[in-house]
Design an enzyme around this catalytic site. Structure first.
Site, short mmCIF file in Angstrom:
data_model
loop_
_atom_site.label_atom_id
_atom_site.label_comp_id
_atom_site.label_asym_id
_atom_site.label_seq_id
_atom_site.Cartn_x
_atom_site.Cartn_y
_atom_site.Cartn_z
N HIS A 1 -0.98 3.77 6.47
CA HIS A 1 -1.15 3.59 5.20
C HIS A 1 -0.03 2.34 4.63
O HIS A 1 1.16 2.96 4.70
CB HIS A 1 -1.22 4.72 4.31
CG HIS A 1 -1.41 4.53 2.90
ND1 HIS A 1 -0.31 4.90 1.88
CD2 HIS A 1 -2.25 3.91 1.98
CE1 HIS A 1 -0.75 4.66 0.74
NE2 HIS A 1 -1.93 3.97 0.63
N ARG A 2 -0.49 1.13 4.18
CA ARG A 2 0.56 0.27 4.08
C ARG A 2 1.52 -0.05 5.40
O ARG A 2 2.61 -0.41 5.26
CB ARG A 2 1.36 0.56 3.07
CG ARG A 2 0.57 1.03 1.70
CD ARG A 2 1.38 1.34 0.29
NE ARG A 2 0.40 1.96 -0.35
CZ ARG A 2 0.82 2.29 -1.69
NH1 ARG A 2 2.29 2.25 -2.07
NH2 ARG A 2 0.08 3.32 -2.56
N GLU B 1 -3.76 -0.13 7.35
CA GLU B 1 -4.42 -0.31 5.90
C GLU B 1 -3.19 -1.24 5.44
O GLU B 1 -2.26 -0.89 5.43
CB GLU B 1 -4.49 0.96 5.29
CG GLU B 1 -5.43 0.78 3.76
CD GLU B 1 -4.49 0.76 2.74
OE1 GLU B 1 -4.88 0.87 1.63
OE2 GLU B 1 -3.19 0.77 2.83
N ASP C 1 -2.93 -3.85 1.43
CA ASP C 1 -3.52 -4.17 -0.08
C ASP C 1 -3.54 -5.59 -0.02
O ASP C 1 -2.07 -6.12 0.08
CB ASP C 1 -2.53 -3.51 -1.09
CG ASP C 1 -2.57 -1.84 -0.75
OD1 ASP C 1 -3.66 -1.11 -0.83
OD2 ASP C 1 -1.39 -1.42 -0.12
N HIS D 1 0.96 -4.00 -2.73
CA HIS D 1 0.46 -2.87 -3.34
C HIS D 1 0.04 -3.03 -4.89
O HIS D 1 -0.83 -3.02 -5.53
CB HIS D 1 0.70 -1.62 -3.14
CG HIS D 1 0.12 -0.42 -3.65
ND1 HIS D 1 0.33 0.09 -4.95
CD2 HIS D 1 -1.00 0.16 -3.25
CE1 HIS D 1 -0.39 1.13 -5.30
NE2 HIS D 1 -1.25 1.17 -4.49
N GLU E 1 -7.75 -3.72 2.08
CA GLU E 1 -7.94 -3.30 0.38
C GLU E 1 -7.90 -4.26 -0.48
O GLU E 1 -6.76 -4.76 -0.50
CB GLU E 1 -7.31 -1.81 0.18
CG GLU E 1 -7.76 -1.26 -1.14
CD GLU E 1 -6.84 -0.53 -1.76
OE1 GLU E 1 -5.92 0.32 -1.13
OE2 GLU E 1 -6.90 -0.16 -3.00
N LYS F 1 -7.19 -5.50 -4.06
CA LYS F 1 -6.54 -4.80 -4.98
C LYS F 1 -6.94 -5.49 -6.16
O LYS F 1 -6.26 -6.31 -6.78
CB LYS F 1 -4.86 -5.05 -4.85
CG LYS F 1 -4.51 -3.69 -4.18
CD LYS F 1 -4.45 -2.41 -5.15
CE LYS F 1 -4.01 -1.33 -4.55
NZ LYS F 1 -4.95 0.13 -4.52
N ASP G 1 1.04 7.70 5.82
CA ASP G 1 2.49 6.82 5.83
C ASP G 1 3.15 7.35 7.29
O ASP G 1 4.32 6.59 7.26
CB ASP G 1 3.30 7.22 4.70
CG ASP G 1 2.72 7.07 3.38
OD1 ASP G 1 1.75 6.24 3.31
OD2 ASP G 1 3.08 7.83 2.25
#
Ligand code: G3P
Ligand code: MG
Length: 246
Positions: free
Chosen positions: A8-9, A35, A37, A50, A110, A112, A230
């Site tokens: 995640h990120r 992943e 953003d 993000h 993703e 944003k 994470d």
């Protein structure tokens, strides 16, 4: 069935989110996917960050959309996390795809655009992924239903996930109606019933943000298609342990 582990990120528990060290670490730890953003700079370049504003994760102020990519590149995107990462910069989508193109990784990009409706974000991001020939490894996602619709118009074969944290009664019907073909949910929405419905409709279900071993185990047991974490290293260890107990 293998639940895919998405960093995640990037491995954002250990390195500044959405930066090259976080992506590199996720890859080295063995994550199945990453992943990230994406938003647009003032001059229309997709950049990975993000928040809509710069304050939390850089030494800048104001909105991402008000700076050119050259200006954004001058900012420090690492020091807020730890002095060890001082000098780390914001990453462009192109830079990320260039790095990822030769790797056996899945990508969840993703969009944003739930607060700011960036014009042409969908087409710009899609074109970049196409350019690097990474469509087969990429899932596009967004909290914005209209954006799901636009992605579907651009390419009905692309994997497009609707992201949500709200428990709507006809969620899956809504996803299909907006042109989505995957669902990414906040972990509070996860139920056995939803998993079953998704499987019946062949809609991949992925869950965010899963950082605790107990939550990881639950997702593995329910055979979710993916989790966002994470801490990819912990998720991998837990998945191994879970599989050896099966
Ligand atoms: O894509 C899953 C997750 O990243 C969605 O929430 O706010 O962390 O981008 P957020
Ligand atoms: Mg995200």
């Amino acid at each position: 069935m293998n639940t895919n582990i998405f960093a995640h990120r990037g491995a954002s528990g250990y390195a500044p989110e959405n930066t090259m060290p976080a992506f590199q670490l996720a890859y080295e730890q063995g994550a199945n996917g990453i992943e990230t953003d994406v938003q647009l700079s003032k001059d229309g370049v997709p950049v990975l960050i993000h928040d809509e504003t710069l304050k939390r994760t850089t030494n800048g102020t104001g909105y991402v959309k008000d700076y050119t990519v050259e200006e954004l590149k001058q900012l420090d995107a690492g020091k807020w996390f730890s002095p060890k990462y001082a000098g780390i910069t914001i990453v462009t989508l192109e830079q990320f795809l260039q790095w990822g193109k030769s790797k056996n990784l899945l990508f969840n990009i993703e969009l944003k655009n739930d607060t700011i409706n960036y014009e042409k974000l969908e087409q710009t991001v899609y074109d970049a992924v196409l350019k690097y020939n990474l469509l087969d490894q990429t899932i596009f996602s967004t909290f914005n239903a209209k954006s799901v619709e636009r992605m579907n118009q651009i390419d009905p074969h692309a994997e497009v996930a609707f992201l949500t944290s709200s428990n709507k009664r006809h969620l899956l019907k809504d996803v299909i109606n907006m042109g989505g073909n995957a669902l990414h949910i906040h972990y509070r929405l996860l139920t056995e019933r939803l998993v079953k419905k998704c499987k019946d409709l062949h809609i991949p279900l992925r869950v965010y943000t899963i950082n605790r071993p107990q939550q990881m185990k639950r997702c593995y047991k329910l055979q979710c298609d993916g989790i966002f974490t994470d801490y990819p290293d912990i998720a991998l260890t837990e998945r191994k342990a879970f599989q050896s107990n099966e």
